[in-house]
Design a protein around this motif. Structure first.
Motif, PDB file in Angstrom:
ATOM      1  N   ALA A   1       9.150  -3.359  -2.229  1.00  0.00           N
ATOM      2  CA  ALA A   1       8.685  -2.017  -1.870  1.00  0.00           C
ATOM      3  C   ALA A   1       9.747  -0.976  -2.189  1.00  0.00           C
TER       4      ALA A   1
ATOM      5  N   PHE B   1       0.540   7.789  -5.584  1.00  0.00           N
ATOM      6  CA  PHE B   1       1.308   6.768  -6.298  1.00  0.00           C
ATOM      7  C   PHE B   1       0.517   6.326  -7.509  1.00  0.00           C
TER       8      PHE B   1
ATOM      9  N   THR C   1       0.836  -1.196   0.000  1.00  0.00           N
ATOM     10  CA  THR C   1       0.000   0.000   0.000  1.00  0.00           C
ATOM     11  C   THR C   1       0.872   1.247   0.000  1.00  0.00           C
ATOM     12  N   ALA C   2       0.500   2.207  -0.808  1.00  0.00           N
ATOM     13  CA  ALA C   2       1.263   3.457  -0.896  1.00  0.00           C
ATOM     14  C   ALA C   2       0.776   4.445   0.147  1.00  0.00           C
TER      15      ALA C   2
ATOM     16  N   LEU D   1       7.880   2.325  -2.551  1.00  0.00           N
ATOM     17  CA  LEU D   1       6.702   2.236  -1.696  1.00  0.00           C
ATOM     18  C   LEU D   1       7.081   2.042  -0.231  1.00  0.00           C
TER      19      LEU D   1
ATOM     20  N   ARG E   1       6.818   7.763  -8.806  1.00  0.00           N
ATOM     21  CA  ARG E   1       7.892   7.666  -7.818  1.00  0.00           C
ATOM     22  C   ARG E   1       9.111   7.027  -8.477  1.00  0.00           C
TER      23      ARG E   1
ATOM     24  N   GLY F   1      -2.233   0.954  -4.244  1.00  0.00           N
ATOM     25  CA  GLY F   1      -0.882   0.395  -4.247  1.00  0.00           C
ATOM     26  C   GLY F   1      -0.701  -0.606  -5.366  1.00  0.00           C
TER      27      GLY F   1
END
Length: 295
Positions: A80, A14, A9-10, A85, A113, A62
């Motif tokens: 991640a 994102f 999960t961001a 993330l 990102r 995410g």
């Protein structure tokens, strides 16, 4: 083949599709097969140097991840890191409110990102291979090394070659590179086995200390050190000390003089704390054409 799934999960904006477009345009990964919906790759996890295949798809808030072997906390952390993330990005958008140039890039590709190398070890090898070479040629050489010395991993029915772990390059024969580069790569392999080229180690240091430690490695200069720390270890708040291409982009964007010293760029980047790496990445990404379809 059995796969193992988990989600990431961001925190903050994102956009997985933006990440996918970036790797399709980035010379180091542009050869990866892509259907425009998933990111698929194989690498040797730095947690144990064993090969693993990874499929990443977008999910609400995410991404969904499937791996070819069980993914414990360390491998989840590596995936991640690759997608940035592992950093709370909620404050990044606020920087664009104060900096119109950065804000324009954020507006054109919201939620993009940094996409990192699969490991700092692989980033370090790329930094050596690409020296005095075009990125296209370097990507072919790197792929050739992976095909010859790396493990084959089947990801969604397609074979992918993982770039070999450090011990394999220490024991490998000729790599098809100049003798000096091959010597540097073996020196980097030993550094990786000694724990120097790991995300955990590099991000535990102050960025200046990490850059100095990296510059002491064979074949690693200021540009390569920045690449390994920022795009390898995924450090979110470091600024490359010597990256002519980035400096040229910033000169044009901010109207700096041609003879502006490195200190002028560092001063400019101070306003981007604690996301100096992320801001630099957005400016750098423009040179790969990631935003072209947004114009």
């Amino acid at each position: 083949m059995t796969t193992h799934g988990f989600t990431l999960t961001a925190e903050g904006p994102f956009d997985f599709d933006a990440s996918l477009r970036f790797i399709e345009d980035w010379p180091a990964t542009s050869a990866l097969p892509s259907d425009g919906r998933a990111m698929r790759f194989a690498y040797c996890a730095e947690s144990d140097w064993l090969p693993i295949g990874v499929t990443v798809t977008g999910a609400p808030g995410g991404v969904a991840v499937a791996t070819t072997r069980p993914a414990g906390p360390r491998i989840r952390g590596e995936v991640a890191r690759i997608l940035s993330l592992d950093v709370d990005g909620a404050g990044f958008a606020k920087l664009g409110e104060a900096d119109p140039m950065l804000g324009e890039l954020q507006r054109r590709s919201p939620g993009l990102r940094p996409v990192c190398f699969w490991s700092p070890w692989e980033a370090a090898c790329w930094a050596v291979i690409v020296q005095r070479s075009s990125m296209l040629v370097a990507s072919r050489i790197k792929q050739r090394i992976a095909d010859r010395y790396g493990a084959k991993v089947t990801v969604d029915g397609q074979a992918h070659s993982a770039f070999p772990p450090p011990v394999s390059l220490l024991e490998a024969g000729g790599l098809g590179l100049p003798a000096q580069k091959e010597e540097w790569l073996r020196g980097l392999a030993q550094a990786a086995l000694d724990g120097v080229l790991t995300s955990e180690h590099l991000r535990s240091l102050d960025p200046r200390e990490a850059l100095a430690e990296l510059r002491a490695l064979p074949g690693v200069g200021p540009f390569s050190a920045g690449l390994i720390l920022i795009r390898g270890a995924g450090a979110p708040d470091a600024f490359p000390g010597d990256e002519p291409r980035l400096f040229a982009i910033l000169r044009e964007a901010y109207g700096l003089p041609e003879d502006a010293p490195p200190s002028a760029y560092r001063k400019l980047a101070e306003a981007w704390r604690p996301y100096r790496s992320w801001a630099s990445f957005l400016f750098r990404a423009t040179s790969y054409g990631v935003f072209d379809d947004r114009d």
